[in-house]
Write a protein that holds these residues in place. Structure first.
Motif, PDB file in Angstrom:
ATOM      1  N   PHE B  14       0.870  -1.183   0.000  1.00 17.34           N
ATOM      2  CA  PHE B  14       0.000   0.000   0.000  1.00 17.34           C
ATOM      3  C   PHE B  14       0.906   1.231   0.000  1.00 17.34           C
ATOM      4  O   PHE B  14       1.167   1.832   1.048  1.00 17.34           O
ATOM      5  CB  PHE B  14      -0.926  -0.024   1.227  1.00 17.34           C
ATOM      6  N   PRO B  15       1.415   1.589  -1.167  1.00 18.72           N
ATOM      7  CA  PRO B  15       2.455   2.615  -1.242  1.00 18.72           C
ATOM      8  C   PRO B  15       2.029   3.974  -0.673  1.00 18.72           C
ATOM      9  O   PRO B  15       2.880   4.761  -0.264  1.00 18.72           O
ATOM     10  CB  PRO B  15       2.722   2.724  -2.747  1.00 18.72           C
ATOM     11  N   ASP B  16       0.722   4.253  -0.649  1.00 21.49           N
ATOM     12  CA  ASP B  16       0.255   5.555  -0.160  1.00 21.49           C
ATOM     13  C   ASP B  16      -0.016   5.554   1.348  1.00 21.49           C
ATOM     14  O   ASP B  16      -0.521   6.543   1.894  1.00 21.49           O
ATOM     15  CB  ASP B  16      -1.035   5.960  -0.885  1.00 21.49           C
ATOM     16  N   LEU B  17       0.310   4.451   1.996  1.00 22.33           N
ATOM     17  CA  LEU B  17      -0.049   4.319   3.408  1.00 22.33           C
ATOM     18  C   LEU B  17       0.789   5.252   4.291  1.00 22.33           C
ATOM     19  O   LEU B  17       2.016   5.213   4.259  1.00 22.33           O
ATOM     20  CB  LEU B  17       0.166   2.868   3.838  1.00 22.33           C
ATOM     21  N   GLU B  18       0.094   6.089   5.058  1.00 20.42           N
ATOM     22  CA  GLU B  18       0.739   6.984   6.027  1.00 20.42           C
ATOM     23  C   GLU B  18      -0.046   6.875   7.332  1.00 20.42           C
ATOM     24  O   GLU B  18      -1.176   6.387   7.349  1.00 20.42           O
ATOM     25  CB  GLU B  18       0.690   8.444   5.538  1.00 20.42           C
ATOM     26  N   SER B  19       0.528   7.383   8.398  1.00 15.49           N
ATOM     27  CA  SER B  19      -0.233   7.463   9.640  1.00 15.49           C
ATOM     28  C   SER B  19      -1.494   8.290   9.386  1.00 15.49           C
ATOM     29  O   SER B  19      -1.477   9.248   8.603  1.00 15.49           O
ATOM     30  CB  SER B  19       0.603   8.135  10.732  1.00 15.49           C
ATOM     31  N   LEU B  20      -2.567   7.907  10.054  1.00 13.53           N
ATOM     32  CA  LEU B  20      -3.826   8.602   9.794  1.00 13.53           C
ATOM     33  C   LEU B  20      -4.676   8.624  11.061  1.00 13.53           C
ATOM     34  O   LEU B  20      -4.391   7.920  12.026  1.00 13.53           O
ATOM     35  CB  LEU B  20      -4.580   7.937   8.631  1.00 13.53           C
ATOM     36  N   THR B  21      -5.702   9.450  11.049  1.00 12.68           N
ATOM     37  CA  THR B  21      -6.645   9.489  12.161  1.00 12.68           C
ATOM     38  C   THR B  21      -7.997   8.989  11.685  1.00 12.68           C
ATOM     39  O   THR B  21      -8.346   9.121  10.500  1.00 12.68           O
ATOM     40  CB  THR B  21      -6.805  10.917  12.715  1.00 12.68           C
ATOM     41  N   VAL B  35      -9.816   2.001   8.519  1.00 13.38           N
ATOM     42  CA  VAL B  35      -8.573   1.977   7.741  1.00 13.38           C
ATOM     43  C   VAL B  35      -8.808   1.272   6.402  1.00 13.38           C
ATOM     44  O   VAL B  35      -8.323   1.706   5.354  1.00 13.38           O
ATOM     45  CB  VAL B  35      -7.469   1.265   8.553  1.00 13.38           C
ATOM     46  N   ASN B  36      -9.577   0.185   6.450  1.00 14.09           N
ATOM     47  CA  ASN B  36      -9.838  -0.563   5.212  1.00 14.09           C
ATOM     48  C   ASN B  36     -10.665   0.253   4.225  1.00 14.09           C
ATOM     49  O   ASN B  36     -10.533   0.095   3.010  1.00 14.09           O
ATOM     50  CB  ASN B  36     -10.534  -1.883   5.534  1.00 14.09           C
ATOM     51  N   ASP B  37     -11.529   1.134   4.743  1.00 16.49           N
ATOM     52  CA  ASP B  37     -12.284   2.020   3.837  1.00 16.49           C
ATOM     53  C   ASP B  37     -11.334   2.935   3.071  1.00 16.49           C
ATOM     54  O   ASP B  37     -11.565   3.248   1.897  1.00 16.49           O
ATOM     55  CB  ASP B  37     -13.274   2.870   4.640  1.00 16.49           C
ATOM     56  N   ARG B  38     -10.284   3.380   3.741  1.00 19.25           N
ATOM     57  CA  ARG B  38      -9.336   4.309   3.108  1.00 19.25           C
ATOM     58  C   ARG B  38      -8.329   3.567   2.221  1.00 19.25           C
ATOM     59  O   ARG B  38      -7.847   4.111   1.238  1.00 19.25           O
ATOM     60  CB  ARG B  38      -8.575   5.091   4.191  1.00 19.25           C
ATOM     61  N   HIS B  39      -8.018   2.332   2.604  1.00 26.84           N
ATOM     62  CA  HIS B  39      -7.046   1.520   1.853  1.00 26.84           C
ATOM     63  C   HIS B  39      -7.652   0.139   1.628  1.00 26.84           C
ATOM     64  O   HIS B  39      -7.342  -0.815   2.356  1.00 26.84           O
ATOM     65  CB  HIS B  39      -5.723   1.411   2.626  1.00 26.84           C
TER      66      HIS B  39
END
Lengths: 360, 91
Positions: B14-21, B35-39
């Motif tokens: 998931f190359p775009d994966l960053e820490s998130l809220t 998280v799965n909704d976003r990735h």
């Protein structure tokens, strides 16, 4: 026409070799570091498929539209919520052991054999997968199937009858051979004549350990299996099996087997010292061939190392295309032959452990 | 809002994966769902066929390993950091 690519599934990713003139050459690799239990081509679509065994992230499925240079992950099979391997042990997908494209008359049909024993079918070219419930629900599965080398039973062989795509044979380690003649709606054991020395009743109908089952394309009733307990052959579509192990000879224990597409009496195996050792016999690598239906076997050694060899050839790591053969070993050696195994040439000697070899 | 941090190993897939809220997350299950909704597909890397945490994955909430690896019912507070890590294996 001969196939001009060879795809290797290895412990460290995909390796692709191409035919260059009179020899093979490794030309590129992909998915570095990811174990690939099995990779093959769907000849109907030109898509390469690979099963992936991530150590941490589970079992994945990937496809390539450019002969393995780039790969895209797609949906992998999942066991239904209520599926149990044993009482109180939920079934989860632990290994995608073999991938089999459907027949020419089955657009979009794909099969995957898994540990712990589920056969998954897709009818939309891999967009979704369904567990074949009739096989999963055979009454003997819960008590009679068990792991051999892996924790739970697994499907490693899926053979579609080229005359009738509704007839499929599968090989399960450990359970044995099953047949369906109605496209998977019902299944029957086909282990008559088999022998399992590790069971209280060696002739038990369930619990046999085929390491691989292969079918003669030109005469599909001719089947061979390299079994944990020797080499067996059927000439009647798996209704009966005959032990053709070389008594007191090399052609006995092993994992891989191949059968000539035109001559059902000609087959190859790669012998090893039996299960408690698992090394090349006498430290010398050889391939055994029969040309008389297993009545006699010859050891083919030209070009193969004859001392200090520890190679084992796993069940999917031997393939045949006309007169050409190739195999890859656990110690990262790949050898090819253009003359039906009479002589061998190395393709690579420092590769990762090889899980599957397929001409494509 | 809980913050979610990931092992860098997941960025390979998931190359775009960053820490998130994430919003409205009361449990670890809520966090993974968000998280799965976003990735899409990331949950399948962290959880098995039935939604349990994979054997070689660890999830921490506020620095502590979660206790319910099967249904992910551990509670998550607004100030918590959720860490999704690759367990060490093989030395």
């Amino acid at each position: 026409m001969s196939k001009d690519h060879m795809v290797l599934g290895t412990r460290k990713g995909i390796i692709v070799a191409e035919r260059k003139g009179s020899d093979w050459r490794i030309t590129y690799d992909a998915l570095p570091g990811i174990p690939v239990p099995f990779a093959t081509l769907d000849p109907r679509t030109g898509t390469l498929w690979a099963t992936l065994d991530h150590g941490h992230w589970g079992q994945k499925l990937s496809r390539s539209e450019d002969m393995g240079r780039t790969w895209n992950e797609v949906t992998a099979p999942k066991y239904p919520e209520d599926a149990l391997v044993k009482p109180d042990v939920p079934a989860t997908c632990r290994y995608l052991w073999v991938f089999q494209p459907g027949a020419a008359d089955q657009d979009g049909r794909l099969y995957i054999g898994t540990e712990p024993g589920g056969l998954f079918i897709s009818d939309d070219d891999g967009a979704s997968w369904n567990l074949n419930e009739p096989l999963w629900n055979v009454p003997e599965r819960m008590e009679g199937w068990f792991g051999g080398g892996r924790d739970f039973a697994g499907i490693h062989s899926i053979l579609i009858d080229p005359r009738d795509s509704q007839r499929i044979l599968i090989g399960i380690s450990c359970a044995g051979v099953y047949e369906t003649t109605d496209g998977g709606s019902s299944w029957a054991l086909r282990n008559k004549g088999m022998r399992a020395d590790f069971l209280p009743d060696p002739n038990a109908e369930v619990g046999q350990d085929p390491h691989i089952v292969v079918m003669c394309d030109g005469q599909p009733d001719a089947l061979w299996q390299q079994n944990h307990c020797g080499i067996f052959r059927s000439t009647d579509g798996a209704q009966n099996w005959t032990d053709v192990t070389q008594k007191d000879g090399l052609a006995n224990f092993g994992f891989a087997a191949a059968v000539d597409a035109r001559d059902p009496d000609t087959a190859w195996v790669v012998p090893a010292i039996s299960d408690e050792v698992r090394m090349a016999c006498d430290g010398a690598l050889c391939v055994c061939r029969t040309q008389d239906g297993g009545a006699s076997w010859e050891a083919l050694r030209e070009g193969l190392p004859q001392e200090h060899a520890y190679d084992i050839v796993f069940r999917h790591a031997l393939d045949l295309d006309g007169d050409r053969l190739a195999f890859g070993s656990t110690t990262g050696n790949v050898y090819t032959s253009d003359d039906r195994g009479d002589s061998w040439r190395p393709l690579g000697r420092n590769l990762p452990p090889v899980y599957s070899v397929r001409f494509v | 809002m809980p913050q979610v941090r990931f092992t860098h190993h997941l960025r390979r897939y998931f190359p775009d994966l960053e820490s998130l809220t994430v919003d409205d997350a009361a449990t670890v299950a809520d966090v993974i769902s968000a998280v799965n909704d976003r990735h899409p597909g990331l949950a399948d890397y962290v959880l098995d066929d039935h939604g349990a945490v994979r054997k070689h994955v660890n999830i921490f909430v506020g620095g502590r390993v979660i206790t319910d690896r099967t249904t992910l019912s551990d509670s998550v507070g607004n100030a918590d950091e959720v860490c999704i890590m690759q367990a060490l294996s093989g030395g």
